[in-house]
Enzyme design. Structure first.
Site, PDB file in Angstrom:
ATOM      1  N   HIS A  33       0.816  -1.210   0.000  1.00 18.58           N
ATOM      2  CA  HIS A  33       0.000   0.000   0.000  1.00 18.58           C
ATOM      3  C   HIS A  33       0.852   1.264   0.000  1.00 18.58           C
ATOM      4  O   HIS A  33       0.516   2.250  -0.656  1.00 18.58           O
ATOM      5  CB  HIS A  33      -0.926  -0.011   1.227  1.00 18.58           C
ATOM      6  CG  HIS A  33      -1.923   1.099   1.243  1.00 18.58           C
ATOM      7  ND1 HIS A  33      -3.046   1.105   0.448  1.00 18.58           N
ATOM      8  CD2 HIS A  33      -1.963   2.255   1.958  1.00 18.58           C
ATOM      9  CE1 HIS A  33      -3.741   2.210   0.680  1.00 18.58           C
ATOM     10  NE2 HIS A  33      -3.111   2.919   1.578  1.00 18.58           N
ATOM     11  N   HIS A  79     -10.423   3.203  -0.185  1.00 18.17           N
ATOM     12  CA  HIS A  79     -10.606   2.704   1.178  1.00 18.17           C
ATOM     13  C   HIS A  79     -11.431   1.430   1.082  1.00 18.17           C
ATOM     14  O   HIS A  79     -12.508   1.312   1.671  1.00 18.17           O
ATOM     15  CB  HIS A  79     -11.264   3.751   2.068  1.00 18.17           C
ATOM     16  CG  HIS A  79     -10.463   4.046   3.299  1.00 18.17           C
ATOM     17  ND1 HIS A  79     -11.009   4.295   4.526  1.00 18.17           N
ATOM     18  CD2 HIS A  79      -9.125   4.110   3.498  1.00 18.17           C
ATOM     19  CE1 HIS A  79     -10.057   4.514   5.420  1.00 18.17           C
ATOM     20  NE2 HIS A  79      -8.893   4.416   4.809  1.00 18.17           N
TER      21      HIS A  79
END
Length: 715
Positions: A33, A79
């Protein structure tokens, strides 16, 4: 725990094994990430510079020159994993995080877009996720006073175990007020301002680099941040005031990897070190360890570099807005990231190793066997019923139930509201900012390269029908597990396609996000490859921006572009059970020419209404243009030797419907691209005839079909 190979590299570089706090920092900053380990080599193929680009990829947001001293900040984030585990807080904090990326650059957030992807709403779980994700976005965005002006909502079985929540934010600033995340000078102090730090969001960055399972809902709930939009609103005003006063020399949002991520990246960008005192961080929970303090992803926090003589002034601004603020450290010449806690050193890491040392690589990729195009379906006996069924499918139906929950007019800049091809906002005098987002995942599933190209062409067409030229894009590349060669091949091909289309349209890729490992053990499948983008552009004079619905009895209707046998990934084929059949729409040099020509035609001021033709094809686009008036349409000359269903439902790219009272002038400007006069505006029905079909839909029938999603959610 750190992967064994990572631990070996770190131990060799540091000359010792990292302690627990240091391992926590590496675990998060070296995660997929944060470090883009699988994607960095591919992302380098994008063209990221251009005449309008002031700041490209690598900061919290990109900065694009708009004109007359105004600049735009734009960023895009996902998200996804948090929104599966806790849909309300996951989506809400997705909004909060991207908004802070904008304010940390010194820009006021003025608009949001939300491309969303869900499983079909025929299961209680998918319906629950859908309702609460929308509620979270609305609850946060409305409270902070930033309008959600555009979005996409797409439904496919592959998202049942892993919905996608992507958010784009655009901000506005004067060029002289822009700050970056690049630390400026050793000896300057670090001020943390905003909310307190708690245990929410622990390990969020590493959590986002794993696939999901049913057990994730319970065991990963500590990885979900809890948002407070009221504190965010105060943080927006406090940050912009401190920047406007000249107190802030660099700035960083505390997002992925929390304080460890924001502070170390700020230092390394400035080729400086940093010393932090973790016990100076204001906590909301007793007994937090330095490990927890450093990697917690508590929301609504901003880190600022401030000269020593201005620290008190910044702390006073924090107090003025009832925010927590404290000086927590300083920048150093020594190129180490040092953390102290209660007088003891708990971390001492070479800063460049932490932020730039993660190995990056291209993974093995394997193309699948060549896909069979497959058989065509039998021609429907009742074509009118098929049109109404497609109009009522959740992918095509009006999304009014969603966008009515958003305040899309706050800040009074919104000219074109949700429901149109592109949002348009007024910026200063005269010209406007146009915005579009999303992609077609089924196209990308069948052909990742062409799907990647088509993503930009379709968004560019959304802008073009408003007379807007694309000036920059951000992306959110959502894919499954990159360790699978077939998934990595999808990922690579989609990036190459998107990059090639961006170069053909001279639109730089200025930032974005990669979200991998989007698959779940519960459903045993990866998501459809979803290279979602946010595209911004500049319109001509605002008075030339056409509406999206038919207008003007007797006006001429012109179809621009070629309709081909390109049914692969279409809503029609999905509806009849042929999800993997058909030719995928392709992008050609002619597609680019259509985009460029349309912009000029619309800006000339003779187009009263315009609409892009995309999902659902011509039948859907014509139906969507029916609001208070209908049209008489003749498609006899559209397509060479195409069947009725190809003509009505093909999703060929680079097509648009124009309405004009000056057809000869418009046709003259369209001389170099394919175009056909297909009808006139008028009446209370949409009548469509062609080779082998003749159907008529009343305005009421169209409206009822398009309201299917709203009616379902209101029951």
């Amino acid at each position: 725990m750190l992967p064994e190979n990572d631990l070996k590299i770190i131990t060799e570089e540091m000359g010792r094994e990292p302690n627990l706090v240091e391992q926590g920092c590496f675990l998060n900053l070296w995660s997929e990430h944060c470090s883009y380990r699988s994607s960095a080599p591919l992302l380098k193929t994008f063209t990221t510079v251009g005449d309008r680009v002031i700041i490209g990829p690598g900061d919290d947001a990109a900065i694009i020159r708009f004109g007359e001293g105004w600049v735009l900040a734009i960023g895009m984030e996902s998200h996804n994993h948090p929104s599966y585990v806790d849909p309300y807080n996951g989506s809400a904090t997705g909004v909060g995080g991207i908004v802070r990326d904008i304010i940390s650059m010194g820009a006021r957030p003025i608009a949001l877009m939300d491309p969303l992807y869900f499983g079909p709403l025929n299961t209680p779980k998918n319906l629950y996720l859908f309702e609460h994700i929308i509620e979270g976005i609305a609850g946060y965005g409305n409270c902070i006073g930033v309008p959600v002006v555009r979005g996409e909502t797409y439904f496919d079985e592959s998202y049942s175990g892993n919905p996608l929540v992507n958010v784009v934010c655009v901000g506005l600033a004067r060029e002289e007020n822009i700050v970056t995340a690049c630390a400026q000078k050793a000896g300057n102090k670090l001020v943390l301002i905003g909310s307190t730090t708690g245990r929410d969001g622990l390990g969020g960055a590493s959590f986002a680099s794993r696939d999901l399972s049913e057990e994730a809902e319970a065991e990963d709930r500590p990885s979900i941040q809890i948002g407070d939009p009221f504190t965010e609103k105060l943080a927006i005003e406090a940050t912009l005031e401190a920047i406007g006063a000249g107190y802030v020399l660099s700035c960083r949002d505390l997002g992925a990897a929390g304080l460890a991520g924001a502070s170390s990246e700020m230092a390394s960008k400035g080729k400086l070190g940093m010393r932090l005192e973790a016990d100076k961080v204001i906590l909301r929970e007793d007994g937090m360890t330095p490990y927890e303090i450093m990697i917690a992803e508590s929301q609504e926090r901003i880190l600022m570099e401030v000269e020593p003589e201005n620290v008190d002034a910044v702390l006073a601004i924090g107090k003025k807005y009832d925010l927590h603020a404290s000086m927590i450290g300083e920048l150093t010449e020594r190129l180490y990231y040092t953390v102290e806690f209660e007088g003891e050193m708990v971390a001492d890491i070479p800063v460049m190793l932490l932020t730039e040392g993660a190995p990056t690589f291209e993974r093995p990729s394997t193309a699948p066997p060549e896909r069979e195009i497959g058989e065509k379906p039998d021609l429907p006996a009742d074509m009118k019923k098929v049109v109404l069924d497609i109009l009522s499918s959740h992918n095509i139906a009006s999304k009014e139930w969603i966008y009515r929950q958003y305040d899309h007019e706050v800040q009074v800049r919104t000219v074109e509201k949700p429901g149109s091809d592109a949002a348009v906002l007024r910026i200063g005098d005269g010209k406007g900012l146009a915005m579009s987002c999303g992609c077609n995942p089924r196209h990308t599933l069948l052909d990742p390269y062409e799907g990647g190209k088509g993503t930009l062409i379709e968004n560019s067409m959304n802008l073009a029908v408003k007379g807007a030229e694309g000036i920059a894009l951000v992306d959110c590349l959502n894919f499954g597990n990159p360790e699978r060669p077939d998934i990595y091949w999808q990922f690579k091909q989609a990036i190459l396609g998107l990059g090639d289309a961006a170069r053909s349209l001279s639109i730089p890729v200025v930032g974005g996000n990669v979200s991998l490992y989007n698959e779940s053990g519960e459903y045993g499948t990866a998501i459809a490859p979803t290279p979602s983008i946010g595209l911004i552009g500049i319109t001509g004079e605002l008075e030339t921006v056409p509406q999206s619905h038919f207008a003007g009895e007797g006006n001429t209707i012109i179809l621009v572009g070629n309709t081909l046998d390109e049914m692969g990934g279409s809503e029609y084929y999905n509806m009849v059970g042929l999800r993997l059949n058909g030719n995928v729409p392709k992008v050609t040099d002619e597609s680019v020419k259509v985009v460029e020509t349309l912009i000029n035609v619309v800006r000339d001021g003779n187009v009263v209404a315009a609409h892009d033709v995309s999902a659902g094809g011509l039948a859907v686009a014509l139906s969507e243009m029916c609001d208070s008036i209908g049209a008489e349409i003749d498609l006899t000359s559209v397509g060479d030797n195409l069947r009725a269903d190809d003509v009505l439902f093909s999703e060929s790219h680079a097509r648009a419907i124009l309405v004009t009272s000056s057809p000869e002038k418009v046709k003259e400007m369209l001389a170099d691209v394919p175009h056909t006069v297909i009808g006139t505006v008028g009446g209370n029905n949409l009548s469509i005839k062609g080779n082998g079909f003749d159907l008529s839909l009343s305005l009421e029938e169209i409206s009822d079909a398009r309201a299917s999603l709203t009616k379902m959610m209101m029951e």
